[in-house]
Motif scaffolding. Structure first.
Motif, PDB file in Angstrom:
ATOM      1  N   THR A  47      -2.267   9.927  -0.045  1.00  0.00           N
ATOM      2  CA  THR A  47      -1.698  10.520   1.334  1.00  0.00           C
ATOM      3  C   THR A  47      -2.555  10.293   2.173  1.00  0.00           C
ATOM      4  O   THR A  47      -2.074  10.280   3.477  1.00  0.00           O
ATOM      5  CB  THR A  47      -1.647  11.998   0.862  1.00  0.00           C
ATOM      6  OG1 THR A  47      -2.828  12.642   0.378  1.00  0.00           O
ATOM      7  CG2 THR A  47      -0.670  12.502  -0.130  1.00  0.00           C
ATOM      8  N   VAL A  48      -3.649  10.247   2.270  1.00  0.00           N
ATOM      9  CA  VAL A  48      -4.752   9.800   3.234  1.00  0.00           C
ATOM     10  C   VAL A  48      -4.399   8.323   3.940  1.00  0.00           C
ATOM     11  O   VAL A  48      -4.374   8.240   5.011  1.00  0.00           O
ATOM     12  CB  VAL A  48      -6.313   9.809   2.931  1.00  0.00           C
ATOM     13  CG1 VAL A  48      -7.106   9.349   3.863  1.00  0.00           C
ATOM     14  CG2 VAL A  48      -6.692  11.285   2.446  1.00  0.00           C
ATOM     15  N   ALA A  51      -2.786   7.421   7.569  1.00  0.00           N
ATOM     16  CA  ALA A  51      -3.334   6.307   8.309  1.00  0.00           C
ATOM     17  C   ALA A  51      -2.512   5.221   8.591  1.00  0.00           C
ATOM     18  O   ALA A  51      -2.398   4.867   9.844  1.00  0.00           O
ATOM     19  CB  ALA A  51      -4.729   5.942   7.590  1.00  0.00           C
ATOM     20  N   LEU A  52      -1.840   4.602   7.634  1.00  0.00           N
ATOM     21  CA  LEU A  52      -0.931   3.708   7.828  1.00  0.00           C
ATOM     22  C   LEU A  52       0.348   4.060   9.202  1.00  0.00           C
ATOM     23  O   LEU A  52       0.565   3.450   9.859  1.00  0.00           O
ATOM     24  CB  LEU A  52      -0.278   3.140   6.642  1.00  0.00           C
ATOM     25  CG  LEU A  52       0.662   1.928   6.675  1.00  0.00           C
ATOM     26  CD1 LEU A  52       0.032   0.788   7.725  1.00  0.00           C
ATOM     27  CD2 LEU A  52       0.896   1.366   5.536  1.00  0.00           C
ATOM     28  N   HIS A  53       0.775   5.216   8.818  1.00  0.00           N
ATOM     29  CA  HIS A  53       1.972   5.735   9.599  1.00  0.00           C
ATOM     30  C   HIS A  53       1.394   5.756  11.047  1.00  0.00           C
ATOM     31  O   HIS A  53       1.741   5.208  11.927  1.00  0.00           O
ATOM     32  CB  HIS A  53       2.372   7.082   9.049  1.00  0.00           C
ATOM     33  CG  HIS A  53       3.355   7.731   9.821  1.00  0.00           C
ATOM     34  ND1 HIS A  53       3.140   8.608  10.934  1.00  0.00           N
ATOM     35  CD2 HIS A  53       4.503   7.587   9.813  1.00  0.00           C
ATOM     36  CE1 HIS A  53       4.362   8.894  11.283  1.00  0.00           C
ATOM     37  NE2 HIS A  53       5.128   8.365  10.568  1.00  0.00           N
ATOM     38  N   HIS A  54       0.106   6.376  11.244  1.00  0.00           N
ATOM     39  CA  HIS A  54      -0.552   6.420  12.610  1.00  0.00           C
ATOM     40  C   HIS A  54      -0.613   5.196  13.184  1.00  0.00           C
ATOM     41  O   HIS A  54      -0.484   4.659  14.132  1.00  0.00           O
ATOM     42  CB  HIS A  54      -1.766   7.108  12.477  1.00  0.00           C
ATOM     43  CG  HIS A  54      -2.635   7.367  13.890  1.00  0.00           C
ATOM     44  ND1 HIS A  54      -1.998   8.069  14.897  1.00  0.00           N
ATOM     45  CD2 HIS A  54      -3.426   6.601  14.145  1.00  0.00           C
ATOM     46  CE1 HIS A  54      -2.961   8.029  15.855  1.00  0.00           C
ATOM     47  NE2 HIS A  54      -3.894   7.126  15.458  1.00  0.00           N
ATOM     48  N   ASP A 101       9.472   8.776   5.031  1.00  0.00           N
ATOM     49  CA  ASP A 101      10.370   9.104   4.205  1.00  0.00           C
ATOM     50  C   ASP A 101       9.591   9.303   2.641  1.00  0.00           C
ATOM     51  O   ASP A 101       9.730  10.272   1.903  1.00  0.00           O
ATOM     52  CB  ASP A 101      11.355   8.065   4.013  1.00  0.00           C
ATOM     53  CG  ASP A 101      12.428   8.483   2.876  1.00  0.00           C
ATOM     54  OD1 ASP A 101      12.915   9.734   2.934  1.00  0.00           O
ATOM     55  OD2 ASP A 101      13.037   7.426   2.307  1.00  0.00           O
ATOM     56  N   VAL A 102       8.641   7.991   2.398  1.00  0.00           N
ATOM     57  CA  VAL A 102       8.157   8.179   1.269  1.00  0.00           C
ATOM     58  C   VAL A 102       6.883   9.050   0.786  1.00  0.00           C
ATOM     59  O   VAL A 102       6.661   9.717   0.084  1.00  0.00           O
ATOM     60  CB  VAL A 102       7.345   6.656   0.896  1.00  0.00           C
ATOM     61  CG1 VAL A 102       6.684   6.587  -0.208  1.00  0.00           C
ATOM     62  CG2 VAL A 102       8.473   5.550   0.680  1.00  0.00           C
ATOM     63  N   ALA A 103       6.293   9.334   2.215  1.00  0.00           N
ATOM     64  CA  ALA A 103       5.181  10.419   2.236  1.00  0.00           C
ATOM     65  C   ALA A 103       5.761  11.850   1.652  1.00  0.00           C
ATOM     66  O   ALA A 103       4.998  12.515   1.166  1.00  0.00           O
ATOM     67  CB  ALA A 103       4.634  10.630   3.871  1.00  0.00           C
ATOM     68  N   ARG A 104       7.157  11.990   1.998  1.00  0.00           N
ATOM     69  CA  ARG A 104       7.626  13.428   1.496  1.00  0.00           C
ATOM     70  C   ARG A 104       7.825  13.595  -0.068  1.00  0.00           C
ATOM     71  O   ARG A 104       7.397  14.515  -0.437  1.00  0.00           O
ATOM     72  CB  ARG A 104       9.120  13.596   2.168  1.00  0.00           C
ATOM     73  CG  ARG A 104       9.333  13.982   3.663  1.00  0.00           C
ATOM     74  CD  ARG A 104      10.592  14.367   3.847  1.00  0.00           C
ATOM     75  NE  ARG A 104      11.610  13.498   4.329  1.00  0.00           N
ATOM     76  CZ  ARG A 104      11.422  12.546   5.072  1.00  0.00           C
ATOM     77  NH1 ARG A 104      10.350  12.253   6.097  1.00  0.00           N
ATOM     78  NH2 ARG A 104      12.404  11.607   5.686  1.00  0.00           N
ATOM     79  N   HIS A 105       7.889  12.498  -0.701  1.00  0.00           N
ATOM     80  CA  HIS A 105       7.760  12.371  -2.136  1.00  0.00           C
ATOM     81  C   HIS A 105       6.410  12.611  -2.654  1.00  0.00           C
ATOM     82  O   HIS A 105       6.309  12.778  -3.841  1.00  0.00           O
ATOM     83  CB  HIS A 105       8.323  11.156  -2.558  1.00  0.00           C
ATOM     84  CG  HIS A 105       9.887  10.784  -2.223  1.00  0.00           C
ATOM     85  ND1 HIS A 105      10.689  11.635  -2.941  1.00  0.00           N
ATOM     86  CD2 HIS A 105      10.606  10.239  -1.198  1.00  0.00           C
ATOM     87  CE1 HIS A 105      11.942  11.242  -2.362  1.00  0.00           C
ATOM     88  NE2 HIS A 105      11.662  10.426  -1.454  1.00  0.00           N
ATOM     89  N   HIS A 106       5.401  12.488  -1.651  1.00  0.00           N
ATOM     90  CA  HIS A 106       3.881  12.801  -2.212  1.00  0.00           C
ATOM     91  C   HIS A 106       3.344  14.031  -1.628  1.00  0.00           C
ATOM     92  O   HIS A 106       2.320  14.232  -1.352  1.00  0.00           O
ATOM     93  CB  HIS A 106       3.012  11.608  -1.607  1.00  0.00           C
ATOM     94  CG  HIS A 106       3.254  10.270  -2.433  1.00  0.00           C
ATOM     95  ND1 HIS A 106       2.568  10.001  -3.448  1.00  0.00           N
ATOM     96  CD2 HIS A 106       4.137   9.273  -2.169  1.00  0.00           C
ATOM     97  CE1 HIS A 106       2.945   8.915  -3.940  1.00  0.00           C
ATOM     98  NE2 HIS A 106       4.134   8.352  -3.162  1.00  0.00           N
ATOM     99  N   GLY A 107       4.408  14.868  -0.990  1.00  0.00           N
ATOM    100  CA  GLY A 107       3.945  16.281  -0.365  1.00  0.00           C
ATOM    101  C   GLY A 107       3.303  16.214   0.755  1.00  0.00           C
ATOM    102  O   GLY A 107       2.786  16.926   1.301  1.00  0.00           O
ATOM    103  N   LEU A 108       3.696  15.222   1.638  1.00  0.00           N
ATOM    104  CA  LEU A 108       3.063  14.946   2.931  1.00  0.00           C
ATOM    105  C   LEU A 108       4.084  14.945   4.147  1.00  0.00           C
ATOM    106  O   LEU A 108       5.309  13.977   3.824  1.00  0.00           O
ATOM    107  CB  LEU A 108       2.184  13.447   2.951  1.00  0.00           C
ATOM    108  CG  LEU A 108       1.684  13.321   4.134  1.00  0.00           C
ATOM    109  CD1 LEU A 108       0.603  14.241   4.626  1.00  0.00           C
ATOM    110  CD2 LEU A 108       0.912  11.944   4.190  1.00  0.00           C
TER     111      LEU A 108
END
Length: 163
Positions: free
Chosen positions: A5-6, A10-13, A55-62
């Protein structure tokens, strides 16, 4: 928060920043039509990457915000001013282009490393969704890097040796 998630955050940013920087550079160099159009096109990749990461981050609780459809003209103007300040005023257009290309290349390289890290983590955890994302997005980031590197090779000799 996990390492995945970190890294997603970071990649999203990084992708959102790269998109904004590509669009700002395209605006600064709008009279160089090839640069302007290619920078605008590859900025769309970063826009898409950020949306897919959210979208993928939501599946990781982010919860990551999806990028807005288009950056506002005011945001692009602020980025332009920030770039001018960082360079100490109004540099020669050629030197500004070299600065922008260097900065864009380093930003894309940073994102590439994060994509590689995510791909490795996805393989280790057998996360097919995350692996699919990295597998489809990372090649475009590598193409962004190759484009900036090629542009630097093409324009550096003339711009750095002219009087």
């Amino acid at each position: 928060m996990t390492g995945i998630t970190v890294t997603l955050r970071a990649l999203h940013h990084g992708e959102r920043d790269l998109e904004r920087e590509l669009l700002a550079a395209a605006d600064r160099h709008r009279t160089d039509h090839e640069f302007h159009h290619v920078a605008t096109d590859v900025a769309r990749w970063s826009h898409e990457h950020a949306a897919r990461l959210a979208d993928v981050a939501r599946h990781h609780g982010l919860e990551l915000s999806a990028p807005p459809d288009d950056p506002s003209p005011a945001a692009l103007g602020a980025l332009r001013e920030k770039g001018t300040e960082a360079l100490g005023g109004r540099p020669e257009p050629g030197l500004l282009l070299l600065h922008d290309l260097r900065h864009l290349h380093l930003a894309a390289a940073s994102n590439s490393l994060y994509w590689e890290m995510l791909a490795q983590a996805a393989q280790a955890t057998r996360d097919e969704r995350l692996l699919g994302l990295a597998t489809s997005c990372h090649p475009q980031t590598l193409r962004q890097m190759r484009w900036t590197n090629t542009m630097l090779k093409e324009v550096s000799p003339q711009l750095l040796t002219s009087t």
